[in-house]
Design a protein around this motif. Structure first.
Motif, PDB file in Angstrom:
ATOM      1  N   GLN A 152     -11.582  13.861   1.714  1.00 40.60           N
ATOM      2  CA  GLN A 152     -11.135  13.726   0.327  1.00 40.60           C
ATOM      3  C   GLN A 152      -9.777  13.028   0.279  1.00 40.60           C
ATOM      4  O   GLN A 152      -9.549  12.146  -0.553  1.00 40.60           O
ATOM      5  N   ALA A 153      -8.862  13.432   1.150  1.00 43.77           N
ATOM      6  CA  ALA A 153      -7.551  12.787   1.180  1.00 43.77           C
ATOM      7  C   ALA A 153      -7.679  11.307   1.513  1.00 43.77           C
ATOM      8  O   ALA A 153      -6.968  10.455   0.953  1.00 43.77           O
ATOM      9  N   THR A 154      -8.592  10.979   2.400  1.00 44.42           N
ATOM     10  CA  THR A 154      -8.822   9.571   2.760  1.00 44.42           C
ATOM     11  C   THR A 154      -9.249   8.768   1.542  1.00 44.42           C
ATOM     12  O   THR A 154      -8.749   7.653   1.307  1.00 44.42           O
ATOM     13  N   GLU A 155     -10.172   9.316   0.756  1.00 42.82           N
ATOM     14  CA  GLU A 155     -10.638   8.614  -0.437  1.00 42.82           C
ATOM     15  C   GLU A 155      -9.515   8.461  -1.458  1.00 42.82           C
ATOM     16  O   GLU A 155      -9.411   7.427  -2.129  1.00 42.82           O
ATOM     17  N   VAL A 156      -8.667   9.486  -1.597  1.00 35.83           N
ATOM     18  CA  VAL A 156      -7.527   9.389  -2.519  1.00 35.83           C
ATOM     19  C   VAL A 156      -6.590   8.272  -2.084  1.00 35.83           C
ATOM     20  O   VAL A 156      -6.139   7.450  -2.903  1.00 35.83           O
ATOM     21  N   ILE A 157      -6.274   8.221  -0.810  1.00 34.31           N
ATOM     22  CA  ILE A 157      -5.354   7.191  -0.301  1.00 34.31           C
ATOM     23  C   ILE A 157      -5.920   5.800  -0.548  1.00 34.31           C
ATOM     24  O   ILE A 157      -5.197   4.874  -0.946  1.00 34.31           O
ATOM     25  N   LYS A 158      -7.221   5.627  -0.341  1.00 32.35           N
ATOM     26  CA  LYS A 158      -7.833   4.315  -0.593  1.00 32.35           C
ATOM     27  C   LYS A 158      -7.811   3.967  -2.079  1.00 32.35           C
ATOM     28  O   LYS A 158      -7.579   2.805  -2.445  1.00 32.35           O
ATOM     29  N   LEU A 159      -8.034   4.957  -2.942  1.00 28.43           N
ATOM     30  CA  LEU A 159      -7.978   4.692  -4.381  1.00 28.43           C
ATOM     31  C   LEU A 159      -6.570   4.281  -4.808  1.00 28.43           C
ATOM     32  O   LEU A 159      -6.390   3.292  -5.531  1.00 28.43           O
ATOM     33  N   LEU A 160      -5.576   5.039  -4.364  1.00 26.62           N
ATOM     34  CA  LEU A 160      -4.204   4.759  -4.780  1.00 26.62           C
ATOM     35  C   LEU A 160      -3.706   3.422  -4.230  1.00 26.62           C
ATOM     36  O   LEU A 160      -2.998   2.683  -4.919  1.00 26.62           O
ATOM     37  N   SER A 161      -4.063   3.118  -3.003  1.00 24.10           N
ATOM     38  CA  SER A 161      -3.540   1.902  -2.356  1.00 24.10           C
ATOM     39  C   SER A 161      -4.416   0.681  -2.587  1.00 24.10           C
ATOM     40  O   SER A 161      -4.060  -0.423  -2.160  1.00 24.10           O
ATOM     41  N   ALA A 162      -5.546   0.887  -3.284  1.00 25.13           N
ATOM     42  CA  ALA A 162      -6.504  -0.208  -3.525  1.00 25.13           C
ATOM     43  C   ALA A 162      -6.907  -0.861  -2.200  1.00 25.13           C
ATOM     44  O   ALA A 162      -6.912  -2.084  -2.054  1.00 25.13           O
ATOM     45  N   THR A 163      -7.248  -0.010  -1.233  1.00 23.53           N
ATOM     46  CA  THR A 163      -7.593  -0.481   0.108  1.00 23.53           C
ATOM     47  C   THR A 163      -9.021  -0.085   0.453  1.00 23.53           C
ATOM     48  O   THR A 163      -9.410   1.068   0.300  1.00 23.53           O
ATOM     49  N   GLY A 164      -9.810  -1.015   0.920  1.00 22.94           N
ATOM     50  CA  GLY A 164     -11.130  -0.711   1.451  1.00 22.94           C
ATOM     51  C   GLY A 164     -12.135  -0.280   0.402  1.00 22.94           C
ATOM     52  O   GLY A 164     -11.861  -0.192  -0.789  1.00 22.94           O
TER      53      GLY A 164
ATOM     54  N   GLY B  99       0.810  -1.205   0.000  1.00 19.78           N
ATOM     55  CA  GLY B  99       0.000   0.000   0.000  1.00 19.78           C
ATOM     56  C   GLY B  99       0.844   1.256   0.000  1.00 19.78           C
ATOM     57  O   GLY B  99       0.552   2.222  -0.724  1.00 19.78           O
ATOM     58  N   GLN B 100       1.910   1.266   0.801  1.00 14.68           N
ATOM     59  CA  GLN B 100       2.776   2.447   0.849  1.00 14.68           C
ATOM     60  C   GLN B 100       3.533   2.636  -0.458  1.00 14.68           C
ATOM     61  O   GLN B 100       3.729   3.765  -0.918  1.00 14.68           O
ATOM     62  N   GLN B 101       3.965   1.539  -1.057  1.00 12.49           N
ATOM     63  CA  GLN B 101       4.622   1.661  -2.357  1.00 12.49           C
ATOM     64  C   GLN B 101       3.679   2.283  -3.393  1.00 12.49           C
ATOM     65  O   GLN B 101       4.098   3.096  -4.222  1.00 12.49           O
ATOM     66  N   ARG B 102       2.425   1.895  -3.344  1.00 13.35           N
ATOM     67  CA  ARG B 102       1.456   2.462  -4.276  1.00 13.35           C
ATOM     68  C   ARG B 102       1.269   3.964  -4.051  1.00 13.35           C
ATOM     69  O   ARG B 102       1.119   4.721  -5.005  1.00 13.35           O
ATOM     70  N   LEU B 103       1.291   4.382  -2.789  1.00 12.13           N
ATOM     71  CA  LEU B 103       1.204   5.825  -2.526  1.00 12.13           C
ATOM     72  C   LEU B 103       2.430   6.546  -3.078  1.00 12.13           C
ATOM     73  O   LEU B 103       2.304   7.602  -3.715  1.00 12.13           O
TER      74      LEU B 103
END
Length: 380
Positions: free
Chosen positions: A212-224, A32-36
């Motif tokens: 909004q930042a939370t949604e971006v992080i989930k999109l980028l990391s493919a989490t949740g 997940g962190q690599q994806r960010l």
């Protein structure tokens, strides 16, 4: 375009120390962190929403953050736009924001774009990003961001605030609706006030921007799961949150039938560029009419009137105008102004419908008048 496979190299020891709380998260971890770190995010509008969103994305380690805004810091921004201080008034927002974000995290790339996003430059400015944060504050800009994102295949995390209410939604992902599904037609120009006129609780953009930042992080990391197809409604006054399902419209001309294949004039689409019988005056033209016997009507609120006003104006707040038409001389030309133009346009149209033959309004309001004609008029 989002990819679920990280393209960043293995985490360096400094990254492992910095992001260790992410690395220990179940379902997130090193991948997940690599994806960010491999992610690229465009933040459009470095105002109340863009500031907190960009701060948390930078802290989270998003590899490239592009800041897009042509505005300068104003004193009226400081109660909610938390990247700026007193000493920054008058400076370009993206330059100040870039300095602060680089100081927060020097290992990522912060790219400042001091431009106003328009139909002519939007596709070029946004191309190559994985996710867009929409922090704009008007309907023409939101439709522009949406259409450009759909054409480029980039998801948008939309946010908006007004008074005590906020909204967040993820748009334009695979199978999810776009902004035109949510709002097929724009509201009439002037029908919906903006924060300049209606106000906003200072902490509310922080809450919405962090979401909004939370949604971006989930999109980028493919989490949740996320807010694709769900509109989150926030009532800060009552401390209530609810979500409403918004389906994709098969007949949507943008993401459904795809009949819209290029960007357009969004001011005209939203009714902000004429099409009625209200004369629109640039501030310099308005200045020339002040001594010509025109009746000048200020439709702001009394607290705004106390800060500044145009010579010879009378105060008739917009909400009181329908009941005070008798105070105006229908035989004279009437020139209406407000803070930044939206209320005066609505007032001018009301006067036209009421039978007043010669009505004009000052585009950009007294704020633009101060910037272009008389710097001695205080801005707020």
């Amino acid at each position: 375009m989002l990819s679920n496979e990280p393209s960043a190299p293995a985490l360096a020891p400094a990254d492992r120390a910095r992001y260790c709380r992410h690395l220990s998260l179940p379902g997130f971890g090193e991948t997940g962190q690599q994806r960010l770190l491999a992610g690229r995010v465009a933040v459009i509008g470095m105002g109340g929403l863009g500031c907190p969103a960009a701060m948390y994305l930078a802290a989270a380690g998003v590899g490239v953050i592009g800041l897009i805004d042509g505005d300068r810091v104003d004193a009226s921004n400081l109660h909610r736009q938390v990247l700026y201080g007193d000493a920054d008034v008058g400076r370009l927002k993206v330059e100040v924001a870039a300095e602060r974000l680089r100081a927060m995290n020097g290992s990522i790339s912060i790219q400042a774009h001091p431009v106003r996003l328009q139909s002519e430059n939007a596709l070029a400015e946004l191309s190559g990003y994985d996710v867009i944060v929409d922090g704009t504050d008007n309907f023409p800009a939101r439709y522009l961001v949406n259409d450009a994102a759909v054409l480029l295949g980039i998801p948008v995390v939309h946010g908006s605030v007004l008074r005590y209410e906020g909204r967040v939604m993820v748009l334009a992902t695979a199978g999810a609706p776009c902004y035109r599904c949510l709002y097929p037609e724009p509201p009439p120009a002037g029908a919906v006030p903006d924060c300049n006129d209606a106000g906003v609780l200072g902490v509310l953009p922080g809450l919405v921007g962090v979401l909004q930042a939370t949604e971006v992080i989930k999109l980028l990391s493919a989490t949740g799961g996320g807010l694709a197809g769900r509109l989150l409604l926030i009532d800060a006054l009552g401390t209530r949150f609810q979500t409403v399902t918004v389906p994709r419209r098969p007949s949507c001309p943008m993401c459904g039938t795809r009949e819209i294949t290029s960007l357009m004039d969004y001011d005209a689409f939203c009714g902000h560029s004429g099409g009625d019988e209200v004369v629109r005056l640039a501030p310099s033209e308005a200045a020339g009419r002040l001594s010509s016997g025109v009746q000048v009507v200020d439709v702001r609120e009394s607290w705004e009137w106390a800060i500044c006003r145009l010579p010879g104006a009378i105060l008739v707040p917009l909400a009181e105008l329908p009941g005070r038409l008798g105070d105006l001389d229908a035989s004279r030309e009437i020139m209406v102004y407000c803070h930044r133009g939206s209320r005066s346009l609505e007032a001018a149209r009301l006067l036209r419908r009421a039978g007043f033959a010669r009505v004009s309004h000052v585009e950009g309001g007294i704020d633009r008048y101060s910037a272009e004609v008389d710097a001695g008029v205080p801005r707020y």
